[in-house]
Write a protein that holds these residues in place. Structure first.
Motif, mmCIF file in Angstrom:
data_model
loop_
_atom_site.group_PDB
_atom_site.id
_atom_site.type_symbol
_atom_site.label_atom_id
_atom_site.label_comp_id
_atom_site.label_asym_id
_atom_site.label_seq_id
_atom_site.Cartn_x
_atom_site.Cartn_y
_atom_site.Cartn_z
ATOM 1 N N ALA A 72 -28.625 -37.127 44.117
ATOM 2 C CA ALA A 72 -28.946 -36.090 43.134
ATOM 3 C C ALA A 72 -29.724 -36.723 41.988
ATOM 4 C CB ALA A 72 -27.669 -35.450 42.607
ATOM 5 N N PRO A 73 -30.838 -36.117 41.579
ATOM 6 C CA PRO A 73 -31.600 -36.646 40.448
ATOM 7 C C PRO A 73 -30.877 -36.356 39.142
ATOM 8 C CG PRO A 73 -32.569 -34.605 41.227
ATOM 9 C CD PRO A 73 -31.440 -34.930 42.172
ATOM 10 N N TYR A 74 -31.110 -37.227 38.168
ATOM 11 C CA TYR A 74 -30.523 -37.044 36.843
ATOM 12 C C TYR A 74 -31.517 -37.534 35.815
ATOM 13 C CZ TYR A 74 -27.295 -37.527 32.904
ATOM 14 O OH TYR A 74 -26.691 -37.425 31.674
ATOM 15 N N GLY A 75 -31.928 -36.663 34.902
ATOM 16 C CA GLY A 75 -32.861 -37.029 33.839
ATOM 17 C C GLY A 75 -32.186 -36.881 32.493
ATOM 18 N N VAL A 76 -32.389 -37.886 31.629
ATOM 19 C CA VAL A 76 -31.752 -37.859 30.313
ATOM 20 C C VAL A 76 -32.764 -38.303 29.249
ATOM 21 C CG1 VAL A 76 -30.776 -40.177 30.605
ATOM 22 C CG2 VAL A 76 -29.722 -38.620 29.002
ATOM 23 N N PRO A 77 -32.853 -37.554 28.130
ATOM 24 C CA PRO A 77 -33.761 -37.957 27.063
ATOM 25 C C PRO A 77 -33.192 -39.151 26.293
ATOM 26 C CG PRO A 77 -32.603 -35.938 26.454
ATOM 27 C CD PRO A 77 -32.176 -36.286 27.842
ATOM 28 N N LEU A 78 -34.050 -40.147 26.021
ATOM 29 C CA LEU A 78 -33.620 -41.353 25.314
ATOM 30 C C LEU A 78 -34.699 -41.847 24.370
ATOM 31 C CD1 LEU A 78 -32.194 -43.459 28.301
ATOM 32 C CD2 LEU A 78 -30.867 -42.328 26.517
ATOM 33 N N ASN A 79 -34.273 -42.413 23.234
ATOM 34 C CA ASN A 79 -35.178 -43.191 22.394
ATOM 35 C C ASN A 79 -35.491 -44.468 23.146
ATOM 36 O OD1 ASN A 79 -33.127 -42.059 19.916
ATOM 37 N ND2 ASN A 79 -35.303 -41.719 19.723
ATOM 38 N N PHE A 80 -36.621 -45.097 22.810
ATOM 39 C CA PHE A 80 -37.014 -46.305 23.542
ATOM 40 C C PHE A 80 -37.974 -47.132 22.718
ATOM 41 C CE2 PHE A 80 -40.403 -43.364 24.175
ATOM 42 C CZ PHE A 80 -41.547 -44.135 24.288
ATOM 43 N N ALA A 81 -38.150 -48.357 23.158
ATOM 44 C CA ALA A 81 -39.179 -49.232 22.590
ATOM 45 C C ALA A 81 -39.866 -49.946 23.744
ATOM 46 C CB ALA A 81 -38.572 -50.244 21.618
ATOM 47 N N TYR A 82 -41.192 -49.969 23.706
ATOM 48 C CA TYR A 82 -41.994 -50.662 24.712
ATOM 49 C C TYR A 82 -42.389 -52.024 24.136
ATOM 50 C CZ TYR A 82 -45.905 -51.904 27.724
ATOM 51 O OH TYR A 82 -46.749 -52.569 28.568
ATOM 52 N N TYR A 118 -37.048 -50.914 26.419
ATOM 53 C CA TYR A 118 -35.649 -51.095 26.019
ATOM 54 C C TYR A 118 -35.071 -49.755 25.585
ATOM 55 C CZ TYR A 118 -36.187 -56.187 25.939
ATOM 56 O OH TYR A 118 -36.402 -57.504 26.281
ATOM 57 N N PHE A 119 -33.824 -49.507 26.012
ATOM 58 C CA PHE A 119 -33.055 -48.334 25.617
ATOM 59 C C PHE A 119 -31.706 -48.836 25.106
ATOM 60 C CE2 PHE A 119 -35.377 -47.385 29.559
ATOM 61 C CZ PHE A 119 -36.140 -46.290 29.206
ATOM 62 N N HIS A 120 -31.040 -48.053 24.312
ATOM 63 C CA HIS A 120 -29.659 -48.383 23.940
ATOM 64 C C HIS A 120 -28.796 -47.170 24.226
ATOM 65 C CE1 HIS A 120 -30.447 -45.941 20.412
ATOM 66 N NE2 HIS A 120 -29.179 -46.030 20.085
ATOM 67 N N CYS A 121 -27.519 -47.438 24.484
ATOM 68 C CA CYS A 121 -26.579 -46.347 24.713
ATOM 69 C C CYS A 121 -25.159 -46.874 24.516
ATOM 70 C CB CYS A 121 -26.753 -45.750 26.107
ATOM 71 S SG CYS A 121 -26.444 -46.877 27.478
ATOM 72 N N ALA A 122 -24.228 -45.960 24.455
ATOM 73 C CA ALA A 122 -22.825 -46.323 24.299
ATOM 74 C C ALA A 122 -22.332 -47.070 25.536
ATOM 75 C CB ALA A 122 -21.980 -45.065 24.085
ATOM 76 N N LYS A 123 -21.347 -47.918 25.322
ATOM 77 C CA LYS A 123 -20.713 -48.613 26.444
ATOM 78 C C LYS A 123 -19.723 -47.649 27.088
ATOM 79 C CE LYS A 123 -20.825 -53.559 26.056
ATOM 80 N NZ LYS A 123 -20.041 -54.773 25.863
ATOM 81 N N ALA A 124 -20.252 -46.774 27.902
ATOM 82 C CA ALA A 124 -19.441 -45.789 28.618
ATOM 83 C C ALA A 124 -20.090 -45.573 29.977
ATOM 84 C CB ALA A 124 -19.390 -44.484 27.839
ATOM 85 N N ASN A 125 -19.277 -45.332 30.967
ATOM 86 C CA ASN A 125 -19.821 -45.165 32.315
ATOM 87 C C ASN A 125 -20.028 -43.693 32.654
ATOM 88 O OD1 ASN A 125 -19.990 -47.880 32.698
ATOM 89 N ND2 ASN A 125 -18.134 -48.059 33.880
ATOM 90 N N ILE A 130 -27.552 -52.356 26.119
ATOM 91 C CA ILE A 130 -29.003 -52.361 26.042
ATOM 92 C C ILE A 130 -29.487 -52.329 27.488
ATOM 93 C CG2 ILE A 130 -31.076 -53.688 25.441
ATOM 94 C CD1 ILE A 130 -29.656 -52.427 23.082
ATOM 95 N N LEU A 131 -30.340 -51.378 27.790
ATOM 96 C CA LEU A 131 -30.914 -51.240 29.120
ATOM 97 C C LEU A 131 -32.348 -51.735 29.071
ATOM 98 C CD1 LEU A 131 -29.622 -47.635 29.866
ATOM 99 C CD2 LEU A 131 -28.505 -49.810 30.401
ATOM 100 N N LYS A 132 -32.739 -52.432 30.118
ATOM 101 C CA LYS A 132 -34.085 -53.008 30.196
ATOM 102 C C LYS A 132 -34.759 -52.501 31.464
ATOM 103 C CE LYS A 132 -36.298 -57.525 30.751
ATOM 104 N NZ LYS A 132 -36.016 -58.981 30.838
ATOM 105 N N MET A 133 -35.846 -51.776 31.275
ATOM 106 C CA MET A 133 -36.645 -51.300 32.404
ATOM 107 C C MET A 133 -37.854 -52.209 32.531
ATOM 108 S SD MET A 133 -38.583 -47.680 32.933
ATOM 109 C CE MET A 133 -39.678 -47.436 34.325
#
Length: 154
Positions: free
Chosen positions: A35-45, A51-58, A140-143
């Motif tokens: 199933a696809p899942y799209g979520v809006p996020l702030n980011f920096a290139y 780079y994205f940041h988010c809460a430490k939650a699964n 911190i997520l790194k794409m």
């Protein structure tokens, strides 16, 4: 994937400008059940990395990333409806790549600092104190960008 409307293709510099100007985009992941899942996020290139940041939650995003690191990130900029000609003026960037949760403390700080520089540059001092205090409390997520295209209509 090849762009169909090559007449609307933006060059890499124009595409990076979209990333540097825009505050958020949509990160698309795929779940275990496909199933696809799209979520809006702030980011920096930063040099081929988002780079994205988010809460430490699964939640869905993190669970999906753990199970499948392939992602797509979409940003839309300069949108202007043109109702009189039933059209829309816009610029967009679509990026494909792999995403991971950053474990290295120094890289986490680098990602957080990039986000502060982009989104709150006038509050760098406060931001740096916040980074020192909260680095271990956030993901911190790194794409790593494998493919990037830009498109626009004037």
């Amino acid at each position: 994937m090849e762009m169909l409307r090559k007449d609307r293709m933006l060059n890499q510099g124009e595409t990076i400008d979209i990333l540097n100007r825009s505050e958020y985009g949509i990160l698309s992941t795929v779940g275990k059940d496909n199933a696809p899942y799209g979520v809006p996020l702030n980011f920096a290139y930063v040099e081929g990395v988002i780079y994205f940041h988010c809460a430490k939650a699964n939640g869905y995003k993190i669970i999906n990333i753990i199970n499948n690191s392939n992602v797509c990130f979409t940003v839309v900029d300069d949108v202007c409806l043109q109702p009189e000609i039933l059209s829309t003026k816009y610029k967009s960037a679509i990026l494909f790549g792999k995403i991971s949760i950053v474990e290295d403390i120094e890289e986490k700080k680098k990602g957080l600092e990039a986000l502060i520089k982009k989104l709150s540059p006038e509050y760098m001092e406060v931001g740096m104190k916040c980074i020192d205090k909260n680095t271990d409390k956030t993901y911190i997520l790194k794409m790593e960008v494998a493919e990037m295209t830009g498109k626009g209509k004037k």
